[in-house]
Design a protein around this motif. Structure first.
Motif, PDB file in Angstrom:
ATOM      1  N   LYS A  58       0.585  -1.370   0.118  1.00 49.21           N
ATOM      2  CA  LYS A  58       0.071  -0.163  -0.258  1.00 49.21           C
ATOM      3  C   LYS A  58       0.837   1.309   0.579  1.00 49.21           C
ATOM      4  CE  LYS A  58      -3.483   2.335   3.014  1.00 49.21           C
ATOM      5  NZ  LYS A  58      -4.115   2.541   4.087  1.00 49.21           N
ATOM      6  N   ALA A  59       2.122   1.190   0.633  1.00 52.73           N
ATOM      7  CA  ALA A  59       3.052   1.812   0.763  1.00 52.73           C
ATOM      8  C   ALA A  59       3.600   2.682  -0.512  1.00 52.73           C
ATOM      9  CB  ALA A  59       3.997   2.085   1.902  1.00 52.73           C
ATOM     10  N   LEU A  60       3.820   1.538  -1.773  1.00 50.92           N
ATOM     11  CA  LEU A  60       4.391   2.041  -2.420  1.00 50.92           C
ATOM     12  C   LEU A  60       3.487   2.860  -3.530  1.00 50.92           C
ATOM     13  CD1 LEU A  60       4.445  -1.574  -4.208  1.00 50.92           C
ATOM     14  CD2 LEU A  60       6.904   0.134  -4.029  1.00 50.92           C
ATOM     15  N   PHE A  61       1.990   3.457  -2.768  1.00 53.07           N
ATOM     16  CA  PHE A  61       0.888   3.586  -4.128  1.00 53.07           C
ATOM     17  C   PHE A  61       0.944   5.224  -3.132  1.00 53.07           C
ATOM     18  CE2 PHE A  61       0.254   0.097  -5.216  1.00 53.07           C
ATOM     19  CZ  PHE A  61       0.428  -0.206  -6.909  1.00 53.07           C
ATOM     20  N   GLU A  62       2.113   5.112  -2.173  1.00 54.68           N
ATOM     21  CA  GLU A  62       1.644   6.398  -1.323  1.00 54.68           C
ATOM     22  C   GLU A  62       3.010   7.306  -1.438  1.00 54.68           C
ATOM     23  OE1 GLU A  62       1.857   5.298   2.955  1.00 54.68           O
ATOM     24  OE2 GLU A  62      -1.487   4.858   2.387  1.00 54.68           O
ATOM     25  N   ALA A  63       3.858   6.707  -2.160  1.00 52.87           N
ATOM     26  CA  ALA A  63       5.147   7.206  -2.522  1.00 52.87           C
ATOM     27  C   ALA A  63       4.930   9.084  -3.803  1.00 52.87           C
ATOM     28  CB  ALA A  63       5.949   6.181  -2.571  1.00 52.87           C
ATOM     29  N   ASP A  64       5.827   8.987  -3.272  1.00 52.29           N
ATOM     30  CA  ASP A  64       5.698  10.392  -4.881  1.00 52.29           C
ATOM     31  C   ASP A  64       5.653   9.472  -6.205  1.00 52.29           C
ATOM     32  OD1 ASP A  64       6.534  11.651  -6.913  1.00 52.29           O
ATOM     33  OD2 ASP A  64       7.702  13.117  -5.507  1.00 52.29           O
ATOM     34  N   LYS A  65       5.170  10.142  -7.345  1.00 48.34           N
ATOM     35  CA  LYS A  65       4.712   9.076  -8.392  1.00 48.34           C
ATOM     36  C   LYS A  65       5.607   8.918  -9.061  1.00 48.34           C
ATOM     37  CE  LYS A  65       0.470   8.683  -6.646  1.00 48.34           C
ATOM     38  NZ  LYS A  65       0.280   8.283  -5.429  1.00 48.34           N
ATOM     39  N   ILE A  66       7.271   9.896  -9.115  1.00 54.79           N
ATOM     40  CA  ILE A  66       7.774   9.767 -10.010  1.00 54.79           C
ATOM     41  C   ILE A  66       8.862   8.941 -10.467  1.00 54.79           C
ATOM     42  CG2 ILE A  66       9.034  11.071  -8.526  1.00 54.79           C
ATOM     43  CD1 ILE A  66       9.085  11.156 -12.630  1.00 54.79           C
ATOM     44  N   TYR A  67       8.061   8.105  -8.691  1.00 54.39           N
ATOM     45  CA  TYR A  67       9.202   6.733  -7.994  1.00 54.39           C
ATOM     46  C   TYR A  67       8.604   5.256  -8.642  1.00 54.39           C
ATOM     47  CZ  TYR A  67      11.520  10.886  -5.570  1.00 54.39           C
ATOM     48  OH  TYR A  67      12.371  11.472  -4.446  1.00 54.39           O
ATOM     49  N   LEU A  68       7.725   5.523  -9.089  1.00 50.85           N
ATOM     50  CA  LEU A  68       6.633   4.495  -9.654  1.00 50.85           C
ATOM     51  C   LEU A  68       7.179   4.209 -11.189  1.00 50.85           C
ATOM     52  CD1 LEU A  68       3.317   5.362  -7.914  1.00 50.85           C
ATOM     53  CD2 LEU A  68       4.897   3.192  -7.435  1.00 50.85           C
ATOM     54  N   THR A  69       7.813   5.215 -11.360  1.00 56.13           N
ATOM     55  CA  THR A  69       8.250   4.428 -13.077  1.00 56.13           C
ATOM     56  C   THR A  69       9.776   3.715 -13.242  1.00 56.13           C
ATOM     57  OG1 THR A  69      10.096   7.373 -12.963  1.00 56.13           O
ATOM     58  CG2 THR A  69       7.221   6.956 -14.004  1.00 56.13           C
ATOM     59  N   GLY A  70       9.751   3.338 -11.911  1.00 56.41           N
ATOM     60  CA  GLY A  70      11.684   2.480 -12.093  1.00 56.41           C
ATOM     61  C   GLY A  70      11.288   1.457 -13.164  1.00 56.41           C
ATOM     62  N   GLY A  71       9.996   0.835 -13.277  1.00 59.75           N
ATOM     63  CA  GLY A  71       9.783  -0.219 -13.774  1.00 59.75           C
ATOM     64  C   GLY A  71       9.531  -0.241 -15.740  1.00 59.75           C
ATOM     65  N   VAL A  72       9.134   1.122 -16.021  1.00 56.24           N
ATOM     66  CA  VAL A  72       9.087   2.051 -17.118  1.00 56.24           C
ATOM     67  C   VAL A  72      10.953   2.280 -17.258  1.00 56.24           C
ATOM     68  CG1 VAL A  72       8.949   3.525 -18.650  1.00 56.24           C
ATOM     69  CG2 VAL A  72       7.328   2.709 -16.815  1.00 56.24           C
ATOM     70  N   ILE A  73      11.262   2.733 -16.475  1.00 60.53           N
ATOM     71  CA  ILE A  73      13.251   2.861 -16.860  1.00 60.53           C
ATOM     72  C   ILE A  73      13.122   1.261 -16.707  1.00 60.53           C
ATOM     73  CG2 ILE A  73      15.387   3.598 -15.976  1.00 60.53           C
ATOM     74  CD1 ILE A  73      13.696   5.764 -14.208  1.00 60.53           C
ATOM     75  N   GLY A  74      13.457  -0.097 -15.897  1.00 62.41           N
ATOM     76  CA  GLY A  74      13.771  -0.944 -16.376  1.00 62.41           C
ATOM     77  C   GLY A  74      13.718  -1.293 -17.203  1.00 62.41           C
ATOM     78  N   ILE A  75      12.883  -1.305 -18.352  1.00 65.95           N
ATOM     79  CA  ILE A  75      12.808  -2.183 -19.562  1.00 65.95           C
ATOM     80  C   ILE A  75      13.701  -0.770 -20.768  1.00 65.95           C
ATOM     81  CG2 ILE A  75      10.850  -0.512 -20.188  1.00 65.95           C
ATOM     82  CD1 ILE A  75       9.589  -2.333 -22.004  1.00 65.95           C
TER      83      ILE A  75
END
Length: 142
Positions: A58-75
């Motif tokens: 749940k805390a993943l989605f409470e983090a700053d949204k920019i940090y959720l793009t790590g998976g996109v950067i992974g590809i």
């Protein structure tokens, strides 16, 4: 010292993975290989999380949204490393990747980007960065 050991393992793993992914991509296709690599990483990550995880999804989605793009950067990382190694030798490709990582990390530190502590870049840091780049370039000369 433990951090240095982890960095050595990460560097070695990245070099092996880059070459292995490239060879897999030569057989199956770049994007097919990437899907397999990212898919197996996801499955193994979920298993490890279920066994050792102590955080909160749940805390993943409470983090700053920019940090959720790590998976996109992974590809982006996986595909571009595969393409680089396929078009250059592994040594040349990884050397250029190292220079790029160094320069971008220096920028992140110097400007305190992504909530990182700002690191003052004085003469010694510039000289150190230049020496690292020069070392990689010297390694490339025949």
């Amino acid at each position: 010292m433990l951090g240095v050991i982890f960095f050595i393992i990460a560097g070695a793993a990245m070099s092996f993975q880059g070459v292995m992914n490239t060879r897999l991509g030569e057989k199956a296709g770049i994007f097919e290989a990437n899907a397999f690599v990212q898919g197996t990483a996801f499955i193994l990550s979920v298993i490890v999380m279920l066994i050792f995880g102590s955080g909160s999804i749940k805390a993943l989605f409470e983090a700053d949204k920019i940090y959720l793009t790590g998976g996109v950067i992974g590809i982006v990382i996986t595909v571009t490393v595969m393409l680089a190694i396929a078009n250059l030798s592994p040594t040349v490709a990884i050397s250029i990747i190292l220079i790029s990582q160094l320069l971008v990390a220096a920028g992140i530190d110097a400007f305190g980007l992504l909530d990182s502590a700002k690191v003052e870049f004085g003469l010694t840091k510039y000289i150190g960065t230049a020496l690292m780049i020069a070392g990689v370039l010297l390694f490339k000369f025949k």
